[in-house]
Design a protein around this motif. Structure first.
Motif, short mmCIF file in Angstrom:
data_model
loop_
_atom_site.label_atom_id
_atom_site.label_comp_id
_atom_site.label_asym_id
_atom_site.label_seq_id
_atom_site.Cartn_x
_atom_site.Cartn_y
_atom_site.Cartn_z
N GLY A 4 0.06 -4.63 -1.95
CA GLY A 4 0.81 -5.72 -1.34
C GLY A 4 0.77 -7.00 -2.15
O GLY A 4 1.08 -8.07 -1.65
N LEU A 5 0.44 -6.87 -3.45
CA LEU A 5 0.33 -8.03 -4.34
C LEU A 5 1.35 -7.93 -5.46
O LEU A 5 1.65 -6.83 -5.95
N LEU A 6 1.85 -9.08 -5.91
CA LEU A 6 2.68 -9.13 -7.09
C LEU A 6 1.82 -8.92 -8.33
O LEU A 6 0.61 -9.19 -8.31
N SER B 26 9.13 -3.89 -3.14
CA SER B 26 7.97 -3.00 -3.22
C SER B 26 6.71 -3.66 -2.67
O SER B 26 5.87 -3.01 -2.04
N VAL B 27 6.56 -4.95 -2.93
CA VAL B 27 5.36 -5.67 -2.49
C VAL B 27 5.29 -5.77 -0.96
O VAL B 27 4.22 -6.03 -0.39
N ASP B 28 6.42 -5.53 -0.28
CA ASP B 28 6.45 -5.59 1.18
C ASP B 28 6.02 -4.28 1.84
O ASP B 28 5.79 -4.25 3.06
N GLY C 271 -0.86 -1.01 13.08
CA GLY C 271 -1.67 -1.91 13.88
C GLY C 271 -2.98 -2.29 13.24
O GLY C 271 -3.97 -2.55 13.92
N ILE C 272 -3.00 -2.36 11.91
CA ILE C 272 -4.21 -2.70 11.16
C ILE C 272 -4.11 -4.14 10.69
O ILE C 272 -3.12 -4.54 10.07
N ALA C 273 -5.12 -4.93 10.97
CA ALA C 273 -5.14 -6.33 10.54
C ALA C 273 -5.60 -6.41 9.09
O ALA C 273 -6.66 -5.88 8.74
N PRO C 274 -4.84 -7.08 8.22
CA PRO C 274 -5.25 -7.23 6.82
C PRO C 274 -6.55 -8.00 6.70
O PRO C 274 -6.81 -8.93 7.48
N THR C 275 -7.36 -7.65 5.74
CA THR C 275 -8.62 -8.35 5.51
C THR C 275 -8.54 -9.28 4.31
O THR C 275 -9.53 -9.94 3.98
N ALA C 276 -7.39 -9.32 3.65
CA ALA C 276 -7.21 -10.18 2.49
C ALA C 276 -5.75 -10.59 2.41
O ALA C 276 -4.87 -9.88 2.93
N PRO C 277 -5.46 -11.73 1.78
CA PRO C 277 -4.06 -12.17 1.66
C PRO C 277 -3.24 -11.18 0.84
O PRO C 277 -3.74 -10.52 -0.08
N MET C 278 -1.95 -11.10 1.16
CA MET C 278 -1.00 -10.30 0.40
C MET C 278 0.23 -11.15 0.11
O MET C 278 0.52 -12.11 0.81
N ASP C 279 0.98 -10.78 -0.93
CA ASP C 279 2.20 -11.49 -1.29
C ASP C 279 3.41 -10.98 -0.52
O ASP C 279 4.44 -11.66 -0.46
N GLY C 280 3.31 -9.78 0.03
CA GLY C 280 4.45 -9.16 0.67
C GLY C 280 4.66 -9.62 2.10
O GLY C 280 3.80 -10.26 2.71
N VAL C 281 5.82 -9.24 2.64
CA VAL C 281 6.21 -9.55 4.02
C VAL C 281 6.05 -8.29 4.86
O VAL C 281 6.46 -7.20 4.44
N ALA C 282 5.48 -8.44 6.05
CA ALA C 282 5.34 -7.32 6.98
C ALA C 282 6.57 -7.28 7.89
O ALA C 282 6.74 -8.14 8.76
N TYR C 283 7.43 -6.30 7.68
CA TYR C 283 8.65 -6.18 8.49
C TYR C 283 8.41 -5.26 9.68
O TYR C 283 7.79 -4.20 9.55
N PRO C 284 8.91 -5.62 10.86
CA PRO C 284 8.85 -4.70 12.00
C PRO C 284 9.82 -3.54 11.78
O PRO C 284 10.94 -3.74 11.28
N LEU C 285 9.40 -2.34 12.15
CA LEU C 285 10.22 -1.15 11.97
C LEU C 285 10.77 -0.70 13.31
O LEU C 285 10.01 -0.45 14.25
#
Length: 571
Positions: A99-101, A541-543, A553-567
Motif C-alpha cells: 500500500g506504499l508508493l 495499484s497502491v490502493d 475489516g482489518i485495521a492498518p497498523t502503519a500508514p499507507m499511501d493508498g486509498v481504501a475504497y468500499p466494495l
C-alpha cells in the motif's frame, strides 16, 4: 452457493492439448432463501492474481473472456491505472501488498542506490559501483533487508492472524517482493539436476522458503520443467530476451507444464492440501515474456515452418485467461468463493514498438542496439557496474543513443526501457544540469526530470511535437508529474527522461514509463459476496492493499499511501 456447470477451454500449442477449466458466469453471491446463511459479513481469505504485463489493451485485443467476465460480474474499476513509476514487476508486486508508493518502499525501479548501506558496500570484480544494484536480480537475502530497514508491514503480516499465506511466482524477484518476510511459504523456480548418468535430465524446479513437500518432491516430479528450450525465440526480435526453458512458457511436455499453468496448478494444490490458508498470491508470467520478446500487441504471430505458437502473445493471453477461470472455479467448488476476496490485476502494461526490430531495418522509435546474441537486450536495459551477488556482469555495451552521456564519465548507472533512469557519480547541481541537457537531446525524449528530494522538477521543454495524438498529450499533462514523483527518493534515479508512445530503448516490448499502454491495467475485485457495481474512482495499484484490509475489516497498523475504497456487495 450453487455451482454452475462450466465448459473447458482447450489451449493448443505445438501438438500439445492442455485442457484447462475456463470461468463461466460468476456473479456476486447473495443470501440464499429458506434461512440458509448467506455470505459472511467479512471475508477471511484473499487471492491475488497478477497477470504480468496485462494492459487493458491486451485484454481487449485478445478477447480474454474470463477476465472480461470478472469485470462484468464483479467490481471493476474502469478508470484504474498503475499509478507509479517505475512501472516494472519488481516494484509493483511490492506496491500491491504494501500500500506504499515506490518512494516509500526502498526501491523505485530496477536500479537501486543503497544510500543507507542496508546491503553493505561490496567491491565487484569490475570495480566499485557506487552502491548500485539491479533490484530485479534480488532474492530474499537482498530484498527482505531493504523492506525491514524501511519498516513497513506487508499483507501477509496481517493475514497470518487467521492462517497461512502462500506466494507463488516463477519469477524470483516477483515472488519475494509480492510475499515479503511474513509470507508463510514463498515458492519460485530454482535449479536441479535429477537422474543418474547417462540418463541425467536437467530440470528447473521449485525453490523458495518453506516449500511444501508435495510441491518440491520428488525431484523430477510434476513441478520440475525442462531446460535448454528456445523454440522459435532464437530469431529477432525475441533473441534479445529469449526463453531458455519452460519457466515462462507452457512447453510441450504435458507432465511438466511450465509458466502460467505451473503457477496455477501449484495454487490449486495449496488449496487442496492446506486447510488453514488465508492468502494465496500468484503471478502468471506468460504474457510478459511473450510481450518482451515479440513486441506486445504488435507481435507478428508465429511465422514460417519453425514458428511456435506457445511463445507468442495470443497463446499467452489465452493461457492466462484460462487460469483465471480455473482459480475461480476451484474456489467455488471448494465452497470458499463467498469467503474469499479475489483481486485480479497486473504489475504493469506493455509498450510496444510500432514495428519490432528485425535486424534489417528497425522502427524509428526503437533506440536500443539491434543484436542477435541471446539475452543481449540486457545491455540495452543496463549500463554500469553493479554489486549484486547474483549478477557479476559489467554492463559496458551502451546503445548509441546513450554514448554521449557515457562520455561524460559521470554515469554511475542507467536503466532504460520505455523511460530513461540515470544515477550519477557527481550529483552536484552542475553535474545534473550537464547530464539533463544531454538527455534532452536523446532520441524521442519528451521531458527530463530532476530528482529534488521529495519531488521531480521538469528541467527541459516538453516535446509535445513527439506525441502522436492529442490524447497522448493530454495523458502527459494529467499524469507525467504525478507518476515521475513516485520515484522521488534518495535511492531513486537522479534524472528521469520520459518517452512517447510506441518507444523503447531496450527490447521489442517493454515497461517502465508513463505511457498509457504501460499504465492502464485492470484492477478487479471479485468473490466475497461482491456485486457488479463498479468503483468509478481512478483506482491505482497502491490502493489495492488498503481496499483489501477494509474489505476484511482489518485495521492498518502503519500508514499507507493508498486509498481504501468500499466494495459494493451484491443485493
Amino acid at each position: 452457493m450453487s455451482r454452475r456447470t462450466r465448459p473447458l477451454l482447450a489451449v493448443l500449442g505445438a501438438g500439445v492439448a492442455v485442457a484447462v477449466a475456463a470461468a463461466g458466469s460468476h456473479s456476486g453471491a447473495v443470501a440464499a432463501p429458506n434461512g440458509v446463511p448467506g455470505p459472511p459479513a467479512k471475508p477471511t481469505k484473499v487471492v491475488i492474481i497478477v497477470i504480468d504485463a496485462l494492459s487493458k489493451e491486451i485484454v481487449e485485443k485478445y478477447d480474454m473472456k474470463n477476465v472480461k467476465k470478472l469485470m462484468a460480474d464483479y467490481v471493476d474499476t474502469p478508470k484504474s491505472y498503475l499509478g507509479h513509476t517505475g512501472s516494472v514487476t519488481v516494484v509493483t508486486h511490492n506496491v500491491i501488498t504494501s500500500g506504499l508508493l515506490p518512494k516509500h518502499t526502498g526501491w523505485t525501479t530496477e536500479g537501486y542506490r543503497d544510500v543507507d548501506h542496508v546491503l553493505g558496500d561490496r567491491d565487484t570484480a569490475n570495480g566499485i559501483s557506487d552502491g548500485m544494484y539491479i533490484s530485479s536480480d534480488w532474492d530474499n537475502t537482498s530484498m527482505f533487508p531493504v523492506m525491514e530497514h524501511y519498516g513497513y508491514p506487508k499483507l501477509a503480516d496481517y493475514l497470518d492472524a487467521t492462517g497461512k499465506t502462500f506466494t507463488i511466482s516463477p519469477k524470483v524477484y516477483a515472488a519475494y517482493a509480492f510475499g515479503g518476510p511474513g509470507s508463510s511459504s514463498i515458492i519460485t523456480f530454482g535449479s536441479a539436476t535429477c537422474g543418474t548418468a547417462p540418463n541425467t535430465t536437467s530440470w528447473r524446479g521449485p525453490r523458495g522458503i518453506n516449500v511444501p513437500s508435495y510441491i518440491s518432491a520428488p525431484c523430477g516430479g510434476r513441478y520440475y520443467v525442462e531446460r535448454s528450450k528456445v523454440y522459435d525465440t532464437g530469431k529477432l526480435p525475441a533473441v534479445m530476451y529469449p526463453v531458455s526453458d519452460n519457466r515462462y512458457v507452457v512447453g510441450k511436455n504435458p507432465d511438466h507444464l511450465g509458466g502460467d499453468i505451473w503457477a496455477t496448478d501449484m495454487a490449486l494444490d495449496v488449496m487442496d492440501h492446506e486447510d488453514d490458508w488465508s492468502g494465496i498470491f500468484v503471478t502468471l508470467p506468460g504474457v510478459d515474456k511473450a510481450a518482451h520478446m515479440w513486441g506486445g500487441v504488435n507481435d507478428p504471430d508465429p511465422t514460417g515452418a519453425a514458428g511456435e505458437p506457445i511463445t507468442h502473445v495470443p497463446f499467452a493471453a489465452a493461457t492466462a485467461d484460462a487460469q483465471v477461470g480455473r482459480i475461480m472455479d476451484k474456489l467455488e467448488a471448494d465452497g470458499e468463493l463467498d469467503n474469499t476476496l479475489v483481486v485480479l490485476t497486473a504489475d504493469h502494461g506493455s509498450v510496444a514498438v510500432a514495428n519490432p526490430p528485425n535486424g534489417v531495418s528497425s522502427d524509428a522509435h526503437f533506440h536500443g542496439t539491434v543484436c542477435t546474441t541471446p539475452d543481449c537486450g540486457f545491455f540495452n536495459w543496463y549500463y554500469g557496474n553493479v554489486e549484486n551477488e547474483n549478477d557479476t556482469t559489467n554492463y559496458n555495451q551502451p546503445q548509441d543513443a546513450l554514448k554521449p552521456l557515457v562520455a561524460t564519465d559521470n554515469l554511475a548507472f542507467s536503466y532504460s526501457d520505455s523511460s530513461l533512469n540515470v544515477w550519477l557519480h557527481d550529483q552536484s547541481p552542475a553535474a545534473k544540469a550537464e547530464a539533463a541537457a544531454i538527455m534532452a537531446d536523446m532520441p524521442d525524449v519528451t521531458g527530463v526530470w530532476r530528482n529534488d528530494g521529495d519531488h521531480f522538477t521538469l528541467v527541459s521543454p516538453v516535446r509535445y511535437d513527439l506525441m502522436s495524438t492529442k490524447a497522448e498529450q493530454q495523458w502527459f499533462d494529467k499524469h507525467a508529474q504525478e507518476l515521475v514523483d513516485t520515484q522521488a527518493a534518495p535511492y531513486g534515479p537522479d534524472l528521469v527522461a520520459t518517452l512517447p508512445d510506441n518507444t523503447t530503448y531496450s527490447v521489442a516490448g517493454d515497461h517502465g514509463g508513463i505511457q498509457r499502454a504501460a499504465q492502464e491495467i485492470p484492477i478487479v475485485f471479485a468473490g466475497a459476496g461482491l456485486g457488479s457495481r463498479d468503483v468509478m474512482a481512478p483506482v491505482r495499484s497502491v490502493d489495492i492493499m488498503p481496499t483489501i484490509l477494509k474489505a476484511l475489516g482489518i485495521a492498518p497498523t502503519a500508514p499507507m499511501d493508498g486509498v481504501a475504497y468500499p466494495l459494493p456487495k451484491a443485493k
